[in-house]
Scaffold this active site. Structure first.
Site, PDB file in Angstrom:
ATOM      1  N   ARG A  28      85.822  58.431  62.285  1.00 45.33           N
ATOM      2  CA  ARG A  28      85.045  59.140  63.329  1.00 45.33           C
ATOM      3  C   ARG A  28      84.382  57.933  63.856  1.00 45.33           C
ATOM      4  O   ARG A  28      83.481  57.281  63.267  1.00 45.33           O
ATOM      5  CB  ARG A  28      84.143  60.102  62.705  1.00 45.33           C
ATOM      6  CG  ARG A  28      83.226  60.739  63.587  1.00 45.33           C
ATOM      7  CD  ARG A  28      82.599  62.118  62.968  1.00 45.33           C
ATOM      8  NE  ARG A  28      83.676  63.352  63.031  1.00 45.33           N
ATOM      9  CZ  ARG A  28      83.036  64.456  62.984  1.00 45.33           C
ATOM     10  NH1 ARG A  28      81.595  64.674  62.765  1.00 45.33           N
ATOM     11  NH2 ARG A  28      83.787  65.285  62.964  1.00 45.33           N
ATOM     12  N   HIS A  85      89.474  65.319  69.439  1.00 46.28           N
ATOM     13  CA  HIS A  85      89.253  65.822  67.958  1.00 46.28           C
ATOM     14  C   HIS A  85      90.616  66.643  67.563  1.00 46.28           C
ATOM     15  O   HIS A  85      90.556  67.856  67.231  1.00 46.28           O
ATOM     16  CB  HIS A  85      87.952  66.798  67.973  1.00 46.28           C
ATOM     17  CG  HIS A  85      87.390  67.029  66.557  1.00 46.28           C
ATOM     18  ND1 HIS A  85      87.970  66.518  65.268  1.00 46.28           N
ATOM     19  CD2 HIS A  85      86.457  67.662  66.088  1.00 46.28           C
ATOM     20  CE1 HIS A  85      87.266  66.729  64.472  1.00 46.28           C
ATOM     21  NE2 HIS A  85      86.243  67.642  64.780  1.00 46.28           N
ATOM     22  N   GLN A  87      90.430  69.070  64.285  1.00 46.07           N
ATOM     23  CA  GLN A  87      90.253  70.229  64.469  1.00 46.07           C
ATOM     24  C   GLN A  87      91.317  71.066  65.193  1.00 46.07           C
ATOM     25  O   GLN A  87      91.331  72.456  65.023  1.00 46.07           O
ATOM     26  CB  GLN A  87      88.751  70.159  65.528  1.00 46.07           C
ATOM     27  CG  GLN A  87      87.987  71.487  65.888  1.00 46.07           C
ATOM     28  CD  GLN A  87      87.227  71.827  64.666  1.00 46.07           C
ATOM     29  OE1 GLN A  87      86.445  70.739  64.089  1.00 46.07           O
ATOM     30  NE2 GLN A  87      87.279  72.981  64.189  1.00 46.07           N
ATOM     31  N   ASP A 104      81.792  75.363  71.793  1.00 44.84           N
ATOM     32  CA  ASP A 104      81.498  74.194  71.107  1.00 44.84           C
ATOM     33  C   ASP A 104      79.997  73.924  72.010  1.00 44.84           C
ATOM     34  O   ASP A 104      79.930  74.319  72.703  1.00 44.84           O
ATOM     35  CB  ASP A 104      82.533  73.192  71.480  1.00 44.84           C
ATOM     36  CG  ASP A 104      82.374  71.840  70.983  1.00 44.84           C
ATOM     37  OD1 ASP A 104      81.346  71.677  69.784  1.00 44.84           O
ATOM     38  OD2 ASP A 104      82.751  70.666  70.964  1.00 44.84           O
ATOM     39  N   CYS A 160      83.999  75.177  66.669  1.00 41.93           N
ATOM     40  CA  CYS A 160      84.312  74.049  65.648  1.00 41.93           C
ATOM     41  C   CYS A 160      83.116  73.975  64.643  1.00 41.93           C
ATOM     42  O   CYS A 160      83.389  73.388  63.675  1.00 41.93           O
ATOM     43  CB  CYS A 160      84.750  72.912  66.460  1.00 41.93           C
ATOM     44  SG  CYS A 160      83.454  72.209  67.585  1.00 41.93           S
ATOM     45  N   ARG A 200      89.880  73.323  57.797  1.00 44.72           N
ATOM     46  CA  ARG A 200      89.859  71.888  57.958  1.00 44.72           C
ATOM     47  C   ARG A 200      90.297  71.357  56.721  1.00 44.72           C
ATOM     48  O   ARG A 200      91.132  70.148  56.764  1.00 44.72           O
ATOM     49  CB  ARG A 200      88.476  71.701  58.306  1.00 44.72           C
ATOM     50  CG  ARG A 200      87.695  72.089  59.434  1.00 44.72           C
ATOM     51  CD  ARG A 200      88.274  71.727  60.591  1.00 44.72           C
ATOM     52  NE  ARG A 200      88.202  70.171  60.950  1.00 44.72           N
ATOM     53  CZ  ARG A 200      87.216  69.500  61.216  1.00 44.72           C
ATOM     54  NH1 ARG A 200      86.229  69.990  61.237  1.00 44.72           N
ATOM     55  NH2 ARG A 200      87.297  68.200  61.531  1.00 44.72           N
TER      56      ARG A 200
END
Ligand code: CP
Ligand code: NVA
Length: 312
Positions: free
Chosen positions: A105, A132, A135, A227, A267, A296
């Site tokens: 990340r 992402h 996700q 988001d 998310c 996830r």
């Protein structure tokens, strides 16, 4: 570079590889729930390098790696001093001698690409400023489990044309879902990302739309997505950016313009009272965010199995 070997961007993967990963995640979830998990990555180790904060991604990768029989290695950005204490090239080459894959990340997509280029192990994008994809895999699994077939469904992303939106657009394009973005003028997705998705969408008879009126955007949606308005790394823009987004809050009123069957997901982390209200977050008949958060774990395991060629 063989982009299939890594997960740098969802758009790099074929429809088949994406579908196989989603099916693997569903199978791994089932195996975990029925108490028959396998450990396809036994004896392997996976490095985890996180430059930005995380709750879900870091926890689910770490737990998932252990469940697969592999060993997670937390790498501290401060201690490594990538590009300062040591060159990116040397760090990538050394890590490749010790671990079997790298979960990263970071801010710049370019850093991820360099780690993939210079190293000799698969690199997985655990969020960058631009994308992402992990996700998107958890979201896809949540749609499959709660809404059904992908083809022809409509995802309405209400908010900033950001990293999550970019990966969701690529996902929709590969799976035949319509993608609608509702955002204030000037906060659309980068043109190049949209242009890359459009031919994939045309192939699968689905479409991309942008609205500046969120009520219009939700009209035919099967799921609304939310988001944060200000992503990690944009904190200094908070006041100037946030002021544009208030009409794009997902609340009960906006939901009343959507079809009765329409679901909502986020998310997370959610800024309750900003992009989404408490009443929508706490309406668990509608809000799938926590199922997506659970997924996830399964999605990340499936991604690791995919890049390490252990899906079967
Ligand atoms: N959604 C997500 O990536 O959460 P974290 O930032 O907590 O990992
Ligand atoms: N767009 C958000 C996603 C957080 C998971 C960010 O980049 O901060």
């Amino acid at each position: 570079m063989n982009k299939n070997r890594h997960l740098l961007r969802l758009a790099d993967w074929t429809e088949e590889r994406i579908v196989d990963t989603i099916e693997t995640a569903i199978r791994l979830k089932e195996e975990l729930k029925t108490g028959t998990p396998t450990a396809p990555l036994r004896g392997k180790s996976v490095g985890m390098f996180f430059e930005k904060p995380s709750l879900r991604t870091i926890t689910t990768f770490q737990v998932g790696i252990a469940q697969l029989g592999a060993f997670p290695v937390q790498l501290s950005p401060d201690s490594i001093g990538l590009g300062k204490r040591e060159s990116i090239k040397d760090v990538a080459r050394c890590l490749s001698r010790w671990v079997d894959a790298l979960v990263v990340r970071c801010f710049k997509q370019e850093l991820l690409e360099q780690l993939a280029e210079y190293g000799n192990i698969p690199v997985v994008n655990a969020l960058t400023d631009d994308y992402h994809p992990c996700q998107a895999f958890a979201f896809a699994q949540t749609i499959r489990e709660n809404i059904g077939e992908f083809q022809g469904k409509t995802v309405a992303f209400i908010g900033d044309g950001n990293n999550v939106a970019n990966s969701f657009l690529a996902l929709c394009a590969k799976l035949g879902m319509n993608f609608t973005l509702a955002c204030p003028k000037g906060f659309e997705q980068p043109k190049a990302i949209v242009e890359e998705a459009l031919p994939e969408m045309a192939k699968r008879n689905c479409c991309y739309k942008v609205f500046n009126d969120p009520k219009e955007a939700v009209k035919n949606a099967d799921i609304l997505y939310s988001d944060v308005w200000v992503s990690m790394g944009q904190e200094s823009e908070k006041d100037s950016k946030q002021s544009h987004f208030w009409p794009f809050q997902i609340n009960d009123e906006l939901l009343s313009f959507a079809p009765a069957h329409c679901k909502v997901s986020h998310c997370l982390p959610a800024h309750r009272g900003e992009e989404i209200t408490d009443s929508v977050m706490d309406n668990l008949d509608v809000n799938l965010s926590y199922e997506e958060a659970e997924n996830r774990l399964h999605a990340h395991k499936a991604v690791l199995c995919q890049v390490l060629e252990k899906t079967k």
